[in-house]
Motif scaffolding. Structure first.
Motif, PDB file in Angstrom:
ATOM      1  N   ASP A 101      19.565  63.193  55.506  1.00 19.59           N
ATOM      2  CA  ASP A 101      19.023  61.916  55.964  1.00 19.59           C
ATOM      3  C   ASP A 101      19.490  60.777  55.064  1.00 19.59           C
ATOM      4  N   ALA A 102      20.706  60.931  54.526  1.00 18.06           N
ATOM      5  CA  ALA A 102      21.310  59.873  53.719  1.00 18.06           C
ATOM      6  C   ALA A 102      22.288  59.087  54.587  1.00 18.06           C
ATOM      7  N   GLU A 103      22.680  57.926  54.104  1.00 17.49           N
ATOM      8  CA  GLU A 103      23.645  57.091  54.813  1.00 17.49           C
ATOM      9  C   GLU A 103      25.051  57.398  54.322  1.00 17.49           C
ATOM     10  N   PRO A 104      25.950  57.909  55.178  1.00 21.33           N
ATOM     11  CA  PRO A 104      27.344  58.077  54.759  1.00 21.33           C
ATOM     12  C   PRO A 104      28.000  56.706  54.617  1.00 21.33           C
ATOM     13  N   VAL A 105      28.575  56.449  53.452  1.00 22.43           N
ATOM     14  CA  VAL A 105      29.293  55.200  53.216  1.00 22.43           C
ATOM     15  C   VAL A 105      30.766  55.556  53.071  1.00 22.43           C
ATOM     16  N   TYR A 106      31.553  55.192  54.072  1.00 23.52           N
ATOM     17  CA  TYR A 106      32.969  55.568  54.115  1.00 23.52           C
ATOM     18  C   TYR A 106      33.794  54.501  53.399  1.00 23.52           C
ATOM     19  N   VAL A 107      34.510  54.927  52.360  1.00 28.19           N
ATOM     20  CA  VAL A 107      35.260  54.000  51.511  1.00 28.19           C
ATOM     21  C   VAL A 107      36.751  54.271  51.695  1.00 28.19           C
ATOM     22  N   PRO A 108      37.522  53.280  52.142  1.00 30.03           N
ATOM     23  CA  PRO A 108      38.936  53.507  52.452  1.00 30.03           C
ATOM     24  C   PRO A 108      39.725  54.038  51.259  1.00 30.03           C
ATOM     25  N   ALA A 109      40.554  55.041  51.533  1.00 28.40           N
ATOM     26  CA  ALA A 109      41.504  55.569  50.551  1.00 28.40           C
ATOM     27  C   ALA A 109      42.889  55.357  51.144  1.00 28.40           C
ATOM     28  N   THR A 110      43.466  54.214  50.861  1.00 24.27           N
ATOM     29  CA  THR A 110      44.705  53.783  51.497  1.00 24.27           C
ATOM     30  C   THR A 110      45.827  53.663  50.474  1.00 24.27           C
ATOM     31  N   ALA A 111      47.000  53.345  50.975  1.00 20.20           N
ATOM     32  CA  ALA A 111      48.132  53.142  50.076  1.00 20.20           C
ATOM     33  C   ALA A 111      47.826  52.050  49.061  1.00 20.20           C
ATOM     34  N   GLY A 112      47.069  51.043  49.470  1.00 19.79           N
ATOM     35  CA  GLY A 112      46.730  49.947  48.568  1.00 19.79           C
ATOM     36  C   GLY A 112      45.831  50.338  47.419  1.00 19.79           C
ATOM     37  N   THR A 113      45.105  51.452  47.555  1.00 22.67           N
ATOM     38  CA  THR A 113      44.237  51.945  46.470  1.00 22.67           C
ATOM     39  C   THR A 113      44.779  53.232  45.871  1.00 22.67           C
ATOM     40  N   GLY A 114      46.059  53.515  46.101  1.00 17.48           N
ATOM     41  CA  GLY A 114      46.630  54.764  45.589  1.00 17.48           C
ATOM     42  C   GLY A 114      46.097  55.978  46.308  1.00 17.48           C
ATOM     43  N   PHE A 115      45.606  55.797  47.530  1.00 17.95           N
ATOM     44  CA  PHE A 115      45.023  56.866  48.344  1.00 17.95           C
ATOM     45  C   PHE A 115      43.816  57.517  47.676  1.00 17.95           C
ATOM     46  N   MET A 116      43.154  56.755  46.793  1.00 20.71           N
ATOM     47  CA  MET A 116      41.887  57.149  46.207  1.00 20.71           C
ATOM     48  C   MET A 116      40.841  56.095  46.573  1.00 20.71           C
ATOM     49  N   PRO A 117      39.607  56.487  46.846  1.00 21.76           N
ATOM     50  CA  PRO A 117      38.590  55.499  47.217  1.00 21.76           C
ATOM     51  C   PRO A 117      38.213  54.615  46.034  1.00 21.76           C
ATOM     52  N   ASP A 118      38.080  53.326  46.298  1.00 20.83           N
ATOM     53  CA  ASP A 118      37.706  52.372  45.248  1.00 20.83           C
ATOM     54  C   ASP A 118      36.186  52.247  45.210  1.00 20.83           C
ATOM     55  N   TYR A 119      35.534  53.266  44.668  1.00 27.30           N
ATOM     56  CA  TYR A 119      34.077  53.237  44.589  1.00 27.30           C
ATOM     57  C   TYR A 119      33.583  52.125  43.662  1.00 27.30           C
ATOM     58  N   ALA A 120      34.340  51.832  42.625  1.00 27.91           N
ATOM     59  CA  ALA A 120      33.917  50.793  41.679  1.00 27.91           C
ATOM     60  C   ALA A 120      33.877  49.418  42.322  1.00 27.91           C
ATOM     61  N   GLY A 121      34.585  49.241  43.422  1.00 26.92           N
ATOM     62  CA  GLY A 121      34.614  47.953  44.094  1.00 26.92           C
ATOM     63  C   GLY A 121      33.428  47.700  45.008  1.00 26.92           C
ATOM     64  N   LEU A 122      32.541  48.671  45.142  1.00 22.98           N
ATOM     65  CA  LEU A 122      31.365  48.493  45.991  1.00 22.98           C
ATOM     66  C   LEU A 122      30.347  47.580  45.310  1.00 22.98           C
ATOM     67  N   ALA A 123      29.516  46.990  46.119  1.00 27.51           N
ATOM     68  CA  ALA A 123      28.492  46.090  45.586  1.00 27.51           C
ATOM     69  C   ALA A 123      27.501  46.860  44.716  1.00 27.51           C
ATOM     70  N   PRO A 124      27.013  46.257  43.625  1.00 32.77           N
ATOM     71  CA  PRO A 124      26.055  46.943  42.746  1.00 32.77           C
ATOM     72  C   PRO A 124      24.820  47.443  43.482  1.00 32.77           C
ATOM     73  N   GLU A 125      24.334  46.673  44.473  1.00 36.96           N
ATOM     74  CA  GLU A 125      23.135  47.118  45.197  1.00 36.96           C
ATOM     75  C   GLU A 125      23.409  48.372  46.018  1.00 36.96           C
ATOM     76  N   THR A 126      24.654  48.563  46.452  1.00 39.18           N
ATOM     77  CA  THR A 126      25.020  49.814  47.125  1.00 39.18           C
ATOM     78  C   THR A 126      25.094  50.950  46.121  1.00 39.18           C
ATOM     79  N   LEU A 127      25.757  50.710  45.008  1.00 38.07           N
ATOM     80  CA  LEU A 127      25.901  51.750  43.988  1.00 38.07           C
ATOM     81  C   LEU A 127      24.550  52.198  43.445  1.00 38.07           C
TER      82      LEU A 127
END
Length: 361
Positions: free
Chosen positions: A107-133
């Motif tokens: 019952d959690a919210e899936p938060v899908y974070v793009p892993a694209t060529a622009g991020t080295g194909f790794m998700p930029d979790y650090a770029g999320l808003a502090p209230e989300t983190l």
């Protein structure tokens, strides 16, 4: 080339070990794993990453890692009952679907974070808003990545673990492709956590013999983490788990202790990486496979390309959009196809050649 089922041979002696212990099919297997299997896994982790874990307190043998990736979320992801700030689970996009299923089951919210060529194909979790983190319970990571084949650098892992420490969430590191690589061995999350002095409860790691040893059908994997987290996973598994039969655990223990067949397997994949580079090296936006056994090929419209390949070249690949989710009108996989490099190299060469000529000519 649509399904990532390993086709290389596994050690012949695996069948002999199972036969020698076949009488144990009549016994219930230990729920957490036979002691000899847990010790073999602990020894492998130490040889591979230099981290010594108490086998009986920080490791559980799994019936394949999919079970662990799902159940560990059920056991460890906090649920804020009655709190309008719904617990979030971070998921790289594209991703392995069990991550999303586990989040929804909690019952959690899936938060899908793009892993694209622009991020080295790794998700930029650090770029999320502090209230989300601040409301994150678990962050999934796959390195080497499925489908992109990229490896998380040491600094990336250190920064992610530090982010998890600051915001109080867990890192679930799916490392099933860790032993298939072109260059240096990929760094692991347990290794970086130990080096940085992070809490042993902060990182939970999953791995298996499916890709390392071409033993997808043996269903032998493990989850390793802190003693408190592993105790909670163990408690859940006591009610809803299905440990592998003892003869299979005996065989798995020996496989975890053998590296000769892994070196041979890795070299077979390295030859496939070189083959792919020769065939696609001049294709715009081509990215060489650094690890794993997938090619992540940009084709403009992945679904249209997959259909064209089936109709005109008799090849099955997976549209990248099927591995991703559309968020704010954007699916990071929509322009890609995933091609599994699991067939024998001669057959693979013919298939990749037809793929190149069909899509890029």
């Amino acid at each position: 080339m649509s399904i990532g089922e390993p086709q290389h041979g596994f050690p012949e002696w695996v069948v002999k070990v199972i036969a020698e212990h076949s009488g144990e099919f009549g016994r219930y297997p230990p729920n957490d794993g036979a002691p000899e299997l847990l010790e073999a896994i602990a020894d492998w982790i130490f040889r591979r990453y230099g981290v010594r874990l108490p086998a009986d307190r920080r490791i559980i043998a799994l019936n394949g890692t999919r079970e662990g990736l799902f159940n560990a979320c059920l056991a460890l992801c906090p649920v804020r009952s009655g709190d309008r700030r719904r617990t979030a689970v971070l998921i790289p996009n594209p991703f392995y679907q069990v991550y999303a299923a586990a989040a929804l089951a909690c019952d959690a919210e899936p938060v899908y974070v793009p892993a694209t060529a622009g991020t080295g194909f790794m998700p930029d979790y650090a770029g999320l808003a502090p209230e989300t983190l601040d409301r994150v319970g678990v962050a999934y990571l796959c390195s080497p990545a499925n489908p992109q084949g990229t490896v998380a650098p040491r600094d990336y892992l250190a920064d992610l673990i530090a982010l998890a420490e600051r915001h109080g969430f867990l890192v679930f590191s799916d490392e099933c492709y860790s032993e298939l690589y072109a260059g240096e061995p990929p760094v692991g999350a347990l290794q970086v956590a130990a080096e940085t002095g992070a809490s042993p409860e902060r990182v939970v790691v999953f791995n298996s013999l499916s890709k390392r040893s071409n033993l997808a059908g043996l269903r032998s994997g493990f989850v390793a983490g802190g003693p408190e987290g592993i105790a909670r996973v163990r408690q859940l598994r006591a009610y809803g788990g299905a440990p592998p039969p003892l003869p299979l655990q005996r065989a798995a223990a020996r496989v975890w202790r053998d590296e000769a067949h892994v070196d041979e397997n890795r070299n077979l994949y390295r030859a496939k990486y070189r083959l792919a580079d020769e065939l696609f090296g001049e294709v715009p936006d081509y990215a060489s496979c650094g690890a794993g056994f997938f090619l992540w090929l940009r084709v403009g419209d992945g679904e249209a390309a997959a259909l064209k390949l089936w109709r005109e070249a008799g090849l099955r690949v997976l549209p990248g959009a099927y591995l991703g989710r559309e968020v704010d009108g954007f699916n990071p996989g929509s322009e890609y196809i995933r091609a599994a490099m699991v067939a024998p190299i001669d057959e693979l060469g013919r298939g990749l050649g037809r793929l190149r000529d069909c899509v890029y000519s």
